[in-house]
Each structure stands twice: as structure tokens, then as C-alpha cells.
Design a protein around this motif. Sequence first.
Motif, PDB file in Angstrom:
ATOM      1  N   PHE A 102       0.701  -0.937   0.058  1.00 35.62           N
ATOM      2  CA  PHE A 102       0.024  -0.184   0.001  1.00 35.62           C
ATOM      3  C   PHE A 102       0.912   1.361  -0.116  1.00 35.62           C
ATOM      4  O   PHE A 102       0.679   2.077  -0.563  1.00 35.62           O
ATOM      5  CB  PHE A 102      -0.974   0.076   1.373  1.00 35.62           C
ATOM      6  CG  PHE A 102      -1.725   1.062   1.363  1.00 35.62           C
ATOM      7  CD1 PHE A 102      -2.847   1.424   0.674  1.00 35.62           C
ATOM      8  CD2 PHE A 102      -1.443   2.202   2.169  1.00 35.62           C
ATOM      9  CE1 PHE A 102      -3.739   2.453   0.601  1.00 35.62           C
ATOM     10  CE2 PHE A 102      -2.083   3.522   2.376  1.00 35.62           C
ATOM     11  CZ  PHE A 102      -3.375   3.669   1.367  1.00 35.62           C
ATOM     12  N   GLN A 103       1.828   1.207   0.705  1.00 31.58           N
ATOM     13  CA  GLN A 103       2.757   2.492   0.821  1.00 31.58           C
ATOM     14  C   GLN A 103       3.589   2.850  -0.495  1.00 31.58           C
ATOM     15  O   GLN A 103       3.650   3.708  -1.026  1.00 31.58           O
ATOM     16  CB  GLN A 103       4.114   2.420   2.076  1.00 31.58           C
ATOM     17  CG  GLN A 103       3.464   2.688   3.275  1.00 31.58           C
ATOM     18  CD  GLN A 103       2.831   4.114   3.457  1.00 31.58           C
ATOM     19  OE1 GLN A 103       3.516   4.978   2.812  1.00 31.58           O
ATOM     20  NE2 GLN A 103       1.702   4.514   3.968  1.00 31.58           N
ATOM     21  N   ALA A 104       3.908   1.631  -1.193  1.00 30.66           N
ATOM     22  CA  ALA A 104       4.692   1.872  -2.489  1.00 30.66           C
ATOM     23  C   ALA A 104       3.634   2.469  -3.495  1.00 30.66           C
ATOM     24  O   ALA A 104       4.020   2.979  -4.289  1.00 30.66           O
ATOM     25  CB  ALA A 104       5.169   0.396  -2.777  1.00 30.66           C
ATOM     26  N   LEU A 109       0.617   9.930  -2.475  1.00 36.29           N
ATOM     27  CA  LEU A 109      -0.695  10.500  -2.422  1.00 36.29           C
ATOM     28  C   LEU A 109      -0.614  10.774  -0.913  1.00 36.29           C
ATOM     29  O   LEU A 109      -1.203  12.046  -0.684  1.00 36.29           O
ATOM     30  CB  LEU A 109      -1.755   9.524  -2.732  1.00 36.29           C
ATOM     31  CG  LEU A 109      -3.254   9.984  -2.347  1.00 36.29           C
ATOM     32  CD1 LEU A 109      -3.345  11.349  -3.524  1.00 36.29           C
ATOM     33  CD2 LEU A 109      -4.187   8.807  -2.760  1.00 36.29           C
ATOM     34  N   GLU A 110      -0.429  10.091   0.206  1.00 36.37           N
ATOM     35  CA  GLU A 110      -0.407  10.503   1.332  1.00 36.37           C
ATOM     36  C   GLU A 110       0.485  11.656   1.821  1.00 36.37           C
ATOM     37  O   GLU A 110       0.304  12.424   2.304  1.00 36.37           O
ATOM     38  CB  GLU A 110       0.126   9.462   2.250  1.00 36.37           C
ATOM     39  CG  GLU A 110      -0.126   9.530   3.790  1.00 36.37           C
ATOM     40  CD  GLU A 110       0.022   8.295   4.728  1.00 36.37           C
ATOM     41  OE1 GLU A 110      -0.282   8.583   5.859  1.00 36.37           O
ATOM     42  OE2 GLU A 110       0.593   7.346   4.096  1.00 36.37           O
ATOM     43  N   ARG A 111       1.772  11.556   1.129  1.00 36.94           N
ATOM     44  CA  ARG A 111       2.719  12.732   1.207  1.00 36.94           C
ATOM     45  C   ARG A 111       2.099  14.076   0.668  1.00 36.94           C
ATOM     46  O   ARG A 111       2.400  15.088   1.128  1.00 36.94           O
ATOM     47  CB  ARG A 111       4.057  12.078   0.668  1.00 36.94           C
ATOM     48  CG  ARG A 111       4.749  11.026   1.588  1.00 36.94           C
ATOM     49  CD  ARG A 111       6.283  11.069   0.942  1.00 36.94           C
ATOM     50  NE  ARG A 111       6.228  10.252  -0.256  1.00 36.94           N
ATOM     51  CZ  ARG A 111       6.242   9.011  -0.261  1.00 36.94           C
ATOM     52  NH1 ARG A 111       6.206   8.333   0.639  1.00 36.94           N
ATOM     53  NH2 ARG A 111       6.054   8.420  -1.473  1.00 36.94           N
ATOM     54  N   ARG A 112       1.573  13.745  -0.313  1.00 34.15           N
ATOM     55  CA  ARG A 112       0.975  15.103  -0.977  1.00 34.15           C
ATOM     56  C   ARG A 112       0.121  15.791  -0.281  1.00 34.15           C
ATOM     57  O   ARG A 112      -0.126  17.179  -0.007  1.00 34.15           O
ATOM     58  CB  ARG A 112       0.501  14.767  -2.289  1.00 34.15           C
ATOM     59  CG  ARG A 112       1.583  14.461  -3.389  1.00 34.15           C
ATOM     60  CD  ARG A 112       2.389  15.510  -4.059  1.00 34.15           C
ATOM     61  NE  ARG A 112       1.454  16.578  -4.807  1.00 34.15           N
ATOM     62  CZ  ARG A 112       1.257  16.255  -6.200  1.00 34.15           C
ATOM     63  NH1 ARG A 112       1.850  15.237  -6.549  1.00 34.15           N
ATOM     64  NH2 ARG A 112       0.542  16.982  -6.875  1.00 34.15           N
ATOM     65  N   THR A 230      -3.908  14.116   7.332  1.00 30.12           N
ATOM     66  CA  THR A 230      -3.704  12.783   7.229  1.00 30.12           C
ATOM     67  C   THR A 230      -3.429  12.416   8.902  1.00 30.12           C
ATOM     68  O   THR A 230      -3.624  11.150   9.057  1.00 30.12           O
ATOM     69  CB  THR A 230      -2.382  12.218   6.392  1.00 30.12           C
ATOM     70  OG1 THR A 230      -1.198  12.967   6.929  1.00 30.12           O
ATOM     71  CG2 THR A 230      -2.842  12.423   4.908  1.00 30.12           C
ATOM     72  N   ASP A 231      -2.904  13.088   9.452  1.00 35.00           N
ATOM     73  CA  ASP A 231      -2.525  12.562  11.234  1.00 35.00           C
ATOM     74  C   ASP A 231      -4.012  12.679  12.041  1.00 35.00           C
ATOM     75  O   ASP A 231      -4.079  12.156  12.915  1.00 35.00           O
ATOM     76  CB  ASP A 231      -1.675  13.747  11.844  1.00 35.00           C
ATOM     77  CG  ASP A 231      -0.487  13.810  11.412  1.00 35.00           C
ATOM     78  OD1 ASP A 231       0.020  12.500  10.889  1.00 35.00           O
ATOM     79  OD2 ASP A 231       0.428  14.530  11.580  1.00 35.00           O
ATOM     80  N   SER A 232      -4.884  13.231  11.209  1.00 36.03           N
ATOM     81  CA  SER A 232      -6.463  12.929  11.782  1.00 36.03           C
ATOM     82  C   SER A 232      -7.173  11.631  11.930  1.00 36.03           C
ATOM     83  O   SER A 232      -8.175  11.709  12.406  1.00 36.03           O
ATOM     84  CB  SER A 232      -7.279  14.208  11.455  1.00 36.03           C
ATOM     85  OG  SER A 232      -7.524  13.794  10.093  1.00 36.03           O
ATOM     86  N   VAL A 233      -6.574  10.871  11.048  1.00 38.57           N
ATOM     87  CA  VAL A 233      -7.041   9.446  11.005  1.00 38.57           C
ATOM     88  C   VAL A 233      -5.995   8.497  11.276  1.00 38.57           C
ATOM     89  O   VAL A 233      -5.030   8.606  11.326  1.00 38.57           O
ATOM     90  CB  VAL A 233      -7.496   9.335   9.548  1.00 38.57           C
ATOM     91  CG1 VAL A 233      -8.604  10.248   8.866  1.00 38.57           C
ATOM     92  CG2 VAL A 233      -6.219   9.120   8.535  1.00 38.57           C
ATOM     93  N   PHE A 236      -4.257   5.767   7.229  1.00 38.90           N
ATOM     94  CA  PHE A 236      -4.617   6.371   5.771  1.00 38.90           C
ATOM     95  C   PHE A 236      -4.949   4.964   4.828  1.00 38.90           C
ATOM     96  O   PHE A 236      -5.794   5.464   4.006  1.00 38.90           O
ATOM     97  CB  PHE A 236      -3.508   6.782   5.122  1.00 38.90           C
ATOM     98  CG  PHE A 236      -3.730   7.477   3.906  1.00 38.90           C
ATOM     99  CD1 PHE A 236      -4.312   8.692   4.026  1.00 38.90           C
ATOM    100  CD2 PHE A 236      -3.022   6.957   2.798  1.00 38.90           C
ATOM    101  CE1 PHE A 236      -4.603   9.213   2.544  1.00 38.90           C
ATOM    102  CE2 PHE A 236      -3.107   7.586   1.392  1.00 38.90           C
ATOM    103  CZ  PHE A 236      -3.867   8.845   1.249  1.00 38.90           C
ATOM    104  N   HIS A 237      -4.593   4.042   5.251  1.00 35.10           N
ATOM    105  CA  HIS A 237      -5.084   2.711   4.202  1.00 35.10           C
ATOM    106  C   HIS A 237      -6.394   2.565   4.353  1.00 35.10           C
ATOM    107  O   HIS A 237      -7.307   2.491   3.288  1.00 35.10           O
ATOM    108  CB  HIS A 237      -4.422   1.543   4.805  1.00 35.10           C
ATOM    109  CG  HIS A 237      -4.659   0.333   3.826  1.00 35.10           C
ATOM    110  ND1 HIS A 237      -3.765  -0.773   4.252  1.00 35.10           N
ATOM    111  CD2 HIS A 237      -5.474  -0.122   2.888  1.00 35.10           C
ATOM    112  CE1 HIS A 237      -3.946  -1.702   3.129  1.00 35.10           C
ATOM    113  NE2 HIS A 237      -5.051  -1.409   2.507  1.00 35.10           N
TER     114      HIS A 237
END
Length: 301
Positions: A102-104, A109-112, A230-233, A236-237
Motif C-alpha cells: 500500500f505504501q509503495a 498520495l499520502e505525502r502530497r 492525514t494525522d487526523s485518521v 490512511f489505508h
Amino acid sequence: MKSIITGEDEVRVGVNLLDNAGEEHGIEMEFDGEIKHHQSEAYADNPRFRTREECEHVDQARRFAKWQVYRERGYDTVPPLENPDRLTAALLAIADLSSDTFQAQFGELERRLARHYDDGPVELPFPNADPDDAIIYQQDVYLEPDPVEHDPPVLEQFLSRFDGDPDTPVARRASELTTQDRDDLGFEVEAVSGIHTVHNDGQGTERRDHGEQPLDRDPDARVELMAFDTDSVDSFHHYVVSNLAYQIRDRFLLMGQAPPTAFRAQGWGTYRGFQCQKFCSLYEEYWSSEADITSWEPWTE
């Protein structure tokens, strides 16, 4: 919404439909979903002379007619990114990814998204764009095998296991599939696209930037996320899986249908769904987790 297929020849399928306002539509489409004829005496032919709600009734009729022809005649008339069967398959495939995979595939997207809330610069492909404007990030998903070749349809197989349980997070439901379920509903992410960006300045100007497409075919689904912290969840997956569930909800609402019970949950789904729910009185604000929803039926205003 009520409709019947009135006929079919070597090039087209005809549908007669009553929309949620009780108005009749006659629609003819080719086997790829292109609508070649649409007649309704209740609405002006030119969209400029219709109200926002009248335009939406017309659009709902067209979307539902495509869905009916796809489901009853087997033609691929629903645009791939709007097809609930493809979205369900993508939900299952992404829910089944390992953390590393998933990270790959979705780590960029998560970083953006995270850059909007950390100290790093926000990368925008548009000059003079304000990072505080409405920014939508999208990433296309390609699946194997082809989700529309399943019988019974993918969505119906999923609902036969989980219908009537909207309060259980869909990511957890997907993870609880049995070995036999996974044999019947086994999908893999073949590839993902680069990141697409949609920018809306709130003044009527919308700009789009498209990332690279890895395959020479239509993708099966598109993850669509408004910029958020994204830190609010917790995961992220799981958030990405939930986005696809909310997209399924939106696709039924935009066909003038109440979504299946398992998908009656609030949260950000599609950019198109957000616009319709925000600016058309036929809908409530299902995109907002804080809205007080009184009905899941997009009937007349």
C-alpha cells in the motif's frame, strides 16, 4: 426512478424512464454508453433554460439508464470510473494490500496530502494557486481480472455478505472475507497512475493537472481525496478504502437511487458528488461527516 428497456437493434438500446419527479424520458444509447437520443417534454432541450434541479433530474435519468442497460443487457455502458461494480472490486483489492505494498502504491498520495499541514512546501502545478483553496488529489487504479466479467456482479456478491450493516467500517468488513469469498472476489491492483490534481479557487475557475498513466486502457477506479490532515485518521489505508465506499454511495445517489444499506455512511466520496450535494437541493450533504442526514433518498426537492 422507474424504467424499462423498450428495445434493441444492432447499434442501440432504448430505455423509457420515469424520473423521481414523475416525468417521462425516452433515451437511446449505443453499446458503449454514448447517448444518441434523449427526449423529455417536461424539460427544456437547452440546459441553460432549466433550473439546477431540472438539470439534475435529466442527468440522473441518463446515469440510471446506462446502469440499467449495463446490468440487464451486459453492455459496458457505465463509464468505468462511475461503475459501482468496478469501485467495489477496487475497494476489495486495496483493502487486501499489505502495508508495504500500500505504501509503495499510495505513499506519494499520502505525502502530497500531508504537505498541506506540515512545514514543507505544497507542490501545486498551477501558477498563483493558494494551498488553502479547494484542492482535490486523485490517483487511478487498474485491476485484474476485469471486474465487469463477474456473474453475479461484484457489488451483489459483496452485498450478499454484508448488506444491512452500515455501522461497521467497510475496511473491516472487507478484511473479514473468508477464503471462499476471496476466491470469488479476488482482485489485485495491477497498476496505479501518477497523481492528478484538481484546483478550484471558489470563484468559478477550475484547473486540472494529470499525472502519468501506466497502462493503455481505462482505469477501473479513481481514489479522490480533498486535502486534509492525514494525522487526523488512525489509518490512511482504511481512509482510502472508505473513500471508495463513499464513492459507491455517491454513484447511486447521482442515479437518483438510495444507496445500498451497507454504503449509507457519511464522508468524502467524489468531487462530482460533493458539487451536487453542495449546490443542488435534491441532495443532502452526505459528503460531510458532521451533517445531520434526514434521508438517503434523493427524491424531489
